[in-house]
Design a protein around this motif. Structure first.
Motif, mmCIF file in Angstrom:
data_model
loop_
_atom_site.group_PDB
_atom_site.id
_atom_site.type_symbol
_atom_site.label_atom_id
_atom_site.label_comp_id
_atom_site.label_asym_id
_atom_site.label_seq_id
_atom_site.Cartn_x
_atom_site.Cartn_y
_atom_site.Cartn_z
ATOM 1 N N PRO A 212 26.728 49.111 28.355
ATOM 2 C CA PRO A 212 25.997 48.211 29.258
ATOM 3 C C PRO A 212 26.509 46.771 29.232
ATOM 4 N N GLU A 213 27.014 46.308 28.090
ATOM 5 C CA GLU A 213 27.521 44.927 28.017
ATOM 6 C C GLU A 213 28.758 44.729 28.890
ATOM 7 N N ASN A 214 29.442 45.820 29.225
ATOM 8 C CA ASN A 214 30.672 45.693 30.011
ATOM 9 C C ASN A 214 30.485 46.049 31.480
ATOM 10 N N ILE A 215 29.225 46.036 31.910
ATOM 11 C CA ILE A 215 28.926 46.251 33.332
ATOM 12 C C ILE A 215 28.024 45.095 33.743
ATOM 13 N N ILE B 265 33.648 45.184 33.658
ATOM 14 C CA ILE B 265 34.465 44.101 33.095
ATOM 15 C C ILE B 265 35.116 44.610 31.800
ATOM 16 N N ASP B 266 35.836 43.747 31.141
ATOM 17 C CA ASP B 266 36.429 43.985 29.826
ATOM 18 C C ASP B 266 37.354 45.213 29.769
ATOM 19 N N PHE B 267 38.565 45.007 30.249
ATOM 20 C CA PHE B 267 39.553 46.075 30.244
ATOM 21 C C PHE B 267 40.510 45.936 29.057
ATOM 22 N N GLN C 223 38.468 34.688 35.790
ATOM 23 C CA GLN C 223 37.868 35.813 36.521
ATOM 24 C C GLN C 223 36.707 35.318 37.365
ATOM 25 N N GLU C 224 36.286 36.139 38.325
ATOM 26 C CA GLU C 224 35.104 35.759 39.096
ATOM 27 C C GLU C 224 33.894 35.724 38.155
ATOM 28 N N LYS C 225 32.924 34.861 38.497
ATOM 29 C CA LYS C 225 31.761 34.707 37.616
ATOM 30 C C LYS C 225 30.718 35.777 37.949
ATOM 31 N N MET C 226 30.239 36.447 36.920
ATOM 32 C CA MET C 226 29.196 37.453 37.085
ATOM 33 C C MET C 226 27.854 36.852 36.674
ATOM 34 N N TYR C 227 26.773 37.566 37.003
ATOM 35 C CA TYR C 227 25.461 36.990 36.712
ATOM 36 C C TYR C 227 24.897 37.437 35.360
ATOM 37 N N PHE D 78 30.329 35.594 24.556
ATOM 38 C CA PHE D 78 31.207 35.837 23.416
ATOM 39 C C PHE D 78 31.500 37.318 23.349
ATOM 40 N N GLY D 79 32.739 37.663 23.047
ATOM 41 C CA GLY D 79 33.049 39.057 22.790
ATOM 42 C C GLY D 79 33.602 39.156 21.384
ATOM 43 N N ALA D 80 33.993 40.369 20.973
ATOM 44 C CA ALA D 80 34.535 40.532 19.634
ATOM 45 C C ALA D 80 35.845 39.752 19.506
ATOM 46 N N HIS D 81 36.561 39.595 20.620
ATOM 47 C CA HIS D 81 37.875 38.954 20.551
ATOM 48 C C HIS D 81 37.976 37.662 21.333
ATOM 49 N N SER D 82 36.969 37.333 22.093
ATOM 50 C CA SER D 82 37.150 36.223 23.038
ATOM 51 C C SER D 82 35.927 35.341 23.179
ATOM 52 N N VAL D 83 36.181 34.186 23.801
ATOM 53 C CA VAL D 83 35.075 33.317 24.209
ATOM 54 C C VAL D 83 35.212 33.156 25.721
ATOM 55 N N ILE D 84 34.083 33.215 26.409
ATOM 56 C CA ILE D 84 34.116 33.073 27.861
ATOM 57 C C ILE D 84 33.602 31.680 28.215
ATOM 58 N N HIS D 85 34.443 30.866 28.847
ATOM 59 C CA HIS D 85 34.067 29.500 29.218
ATOM 60 C C HIS D 85 33.734 29.414 30.701
ATOM 61 N N CYS E 87 36.527 31.574 32.419
ATOM 62 C CA CYS E 87 37.837 31.735 31.792
ATOM 63 C C CYS E 87 37.650 32.432 30.445
ATOM 64 N N LYS E 88 38.258 33.603 30.316
ATOM 65 C CA LYS E 88 38.195 34.343 29.051
ATOM 66 C C LYS E 88 39.352 33.861 28.191
ATOM 67 N N VAL E 89 39.030 33.355 27.006
ATOM 68 C CA VAL E 89 40.063 32.790 26.138
ATOM 69 C C VAL E 89 40.200 33.653 24.883
HETATM 70 N N1 LIG Z 1 33.190 37.369 34.502
HETATM 71 C C1 LIG Z 1 32.176 37.055 33.700
HETATM 72 N N2 LIG Z 1 31.131 36.317 34.155
HETATM 73 C C2 LIG Z 1 30.103 36.004 33.337
HETATM 74 N N3 LIG Z 1 30.010 36.391 32.047
HETATM 75 C C3 LIG Z 1 31.013 37.135 31.551
HETATM 76 C C4 LIG Z 1 32.149 37.494 32.332
HETATM 77 N N4 LIG Z 1 32.992 38.214 31.573
HETATM 78 C C5 LIG Z 1 32.410 38.312 30.362
HETATM 79 N N5 LIG Z 1 31.220 37.681 30.328
HETATM 80 C C6 LIG Z 1 30.285 37.617 29.177
HETATM 81 O O1 LIG Z 1 31.017 37.524 27.960
HETATM 82 C C7 LIG Z 1 30.815 38.687 27.127
HETATM 83 C C8 LIG Z 1 32.130 39.062 26.451
HETATM 84 O O2 LIG Z 1 33.130 39.344 27.423
HETATM 85 P P1 LIG Z 1 34.193 40.529 27.249
HETATM 86 O O3 LIG Z 1 33.444 41.822 27.035
HETATM 87 O O4 LIG Z 1 35.156 40.508 28.382
HETATM 88 O O5 LIG Z 1 34.899 40.048 25.880
HETATM 89 P P2 LIG Z 1 35.600 40.904 24.692
HETATM 90 O O6 LIG Z 1 36.086 39.961 23.655
HETATM 91 O O7 LIG Z 1 36.626 41.811 25.300
HETATM 92 O O8 LIG Z 1 34.348 41.700 24.189
HETATM 93 P P3 LIG Z 1 34.146 43.030 23.312
HETATM 94 O O9 LIG Z 1 35.488 43.433 22.795
HETATM 95 O O10 LIG Z 1 33.168 42.591 22.257
HETATM 96 O O11 LIG Z 1 33.521 44.048 24.272
HETATM 97 C C9 LIG Z 1 30.288 39.753 28.099
HETATM 98 O O12 LIG Z 1 29.475 40.723 27.437
HETATM 99 C C10 LIG Z 1 29.506 38.930 29.104
HETATM 100 O O13 LIG Z 1 28.187 38.660 28.628
#
Ligand SMILES: Nc1ncnc2c1ncn2[C@@H]1O[C@H](COP(=O)(O)OP(=O)(O)OP(=O)(O)O)[C@@H](O)[C@H]1O
Length: 416
Positions: A268-271, A284-286, A220-224, A147-154, A169-171
């Motif tokens: 750190p959450e975006n690496i 990640i997260d551009f 996007q590619e799946k990260m660990y 979960f991010g502030a703006h999105s859900v990652i499926h 898939c970032k939604v």
């Molecule tokens: N490619 C990925 N593979 C696996 N997990 C991911 C991936 N991308 C994002 N995530 C997980 O989802 C979280 C949120 O993703 P992301 O930072 O892209 O969303 P956001 O809504 O832009 O977040 P924020 O604005 O809060 O930084 C990440 O911190 C990570 O834990």
């Protein structure tokens, strides 16, 4: 969550067991009372050898831990990925990790398990809708893995040239929380990522912006796992690991900065590590990234994450702020991250999540204290000097990604 399952799958024998919300903890050992827990009567286990348990917290959801329980850890071993746990040590278990237990004098015959952590919502994998034009290529599952502030990652799958592989898939959906203006900015993220090609930057596989538009899908590619989670588990990162992390992050930043792009949310959450080896990582997260040379992209707002925002941004007036979002902003953020990782402490606060006004006051009024590193080895002294330059209060004299890369390349031997 309707059901949470963590399981340990035995290698070469029948002992598989599961933890659920009802059965949150099991003891493993040779004592009779452990048998109820699951494993096994093997005589080379201590009566109470180790415990595996689930714990819930708001940030990570369900986490699984393993705790060493044998009274005599010289005689009995509990290992995670071949690393031996100390007496009473508790370790956070991650997906794909190997647990080995047995006698210290019989290391050839350890019981071995692979940990699988499946956060399953219901038992069946439900699919969510993908636009018609992309259905042949992508499948989205309903389980969310972030979960991010703006999105859900499926969780998702991509089928290409007859082969199917897992991806995410970032939604992003237009809602009260994500305003129209914010949504439109976030729609720039996949376009920008599509124009980049660097081994330490996440790759976009495809994207779709709905017709209205009110929904953005980015495959996007799946990260660990992200560096924050990694850091929480390790507590302190040693200089060698810091070198490895820094080299990759700074190489990606140098690439971006040379192209006139500033990330603006380095934290750190975006690496993220790409896999369980913890060797390769990607930015990640551009969503907040911008081309600072492009006058059309001018915005006069303060963005980013409080703890990682540099002093020039906190100090800036409304009219100045746009011109200050330049590469030094990312460098400062990387300096804060390095400070935290190497010392286990925040330069400003004990806690990670604090009020933005309180952080601003601390950054502007108190400055950064000296880097309290543990030992006085030569490579630590060098890191200390680098961090001091990363955290230079003057953005004009703050070191650049290119300069630090030069230093790190010359000093590679010291970090081997
Ligand atoms: N490619 C990925 N593979 C696996 N997990 C991911 C991936 N991308 C994002 N995530 C997980 O989802 C979280 C949120 O993703 P992301 O930072 O892209 O969303 P956001 O809504 O832009 O977040 P924020 O604005 O809060 O930084 C990440 O911190 C990570 O834990």
């Amino acid at each position: 969550m309707s059901q949470t399952i963590s399981s340990l799958l035995g290698r070469g024998h029948q002992n598989n067991f599961k933890l659920t919300e009802k059965q949150k903890s099991i003891m493993i050992g040779s004592d009779d009372s452990c048998r109820k827990g699951f494993i096994c009567s093997e005589t080379y286990l201590a009566p109470f050898h180790c415990r595996i348990y689930l714990q819930h917290d708001k940030i990570h959801g369900w986490k699984t831990f393993i705790q060493e329980k044998a009274m005599n850890p010289q005689r009995y071993v509990t290992m995670v990925n071949k690393d031996r746990l100390k007496m009473r040590e508790t370790r956070w278990l991650w997906d794909g990790e190997e647990v080995q237990i047995g006698r210290g004098d019989n290391l050839e015959n350890l019981l071995s398990f692979v940990f699988q952590n499946d956060l399953v919502r219901g038992n069946k994998m439900k699919m969510i809708e993908v636009p018609k034009c992309l259905r042949e290529r992508f499948n989205n599952c309903q389980d969310d893995i972030g979960f991010g502030a703006h999105s859900v990652i499926h969780r998702a799958f991509e089928t290409k040239l007859g082969e199917t592989r897992e991806c995410v898939c970032k939604v992003v959906t237009l809602t009260k929380k994500v305003s129209k203006e914010c949504f439109e900015k976030l729609c720039q993220e996949p376009k920008l990522l599509d124009s980049l090609n660097h081994s330490n930057i996440i790759k976009v596989l495809g994207y779709h912006i709905g017709n209205n538009p009110d929904r953005l899908l980015i495959w996007q590619e799946k990260m660990y796992c992200d560096l924050e989670k990694y850091f929480q588990r390790e507590q302190i990162i040693n200089p060698k690991k810091w070198y490895n992390i820094s080299f990759q992050v700074l190489d990606a930043l140098k690439y971006l900065h040379d192209k006139g792009i500033v990330h603006r949310d380095i934290k750190p959450e975006n690496i993220m590590w790409t896999n369980t080896n913890f060797s390769v990582l990607k930015l990640i997260d551009f969503g907040l990234a911008k081309n600072y040379k492009n006058e059309i992209e001018r915005d006069n707002e303060q963005v980013g994450t409080p703890l990682y925002i540099p002093p020039e941004i906190y100090r800036a007036s409304f009219t100045e702020i746009n011109d200050l979002y330049k590469p030094p902003v990312d460098i400062w953020a990387f300096g804060i991250l390095s400070f935290r990782f190497l010392t286990g402490q925040n330069p400003f606060f004990e806690k990670e999540k604090v009020d933005i006004n309180a952080v601003r006051d601390k950054v502007l009024k108190e400055g950064i204290s000296k880097v309290p590193l543990m030992e006085r080895r030569i490579n630590e002294r060098i890191i200390e000097l680098i961090i001091e330059q990363l955290l230079d209060y003057d953005p004009k004299s703050r070191v650049t990604a290119n300069e630090v890369m030069g230093i790190l390349t010359n000093l590679q031997k010291l970090f081997e």
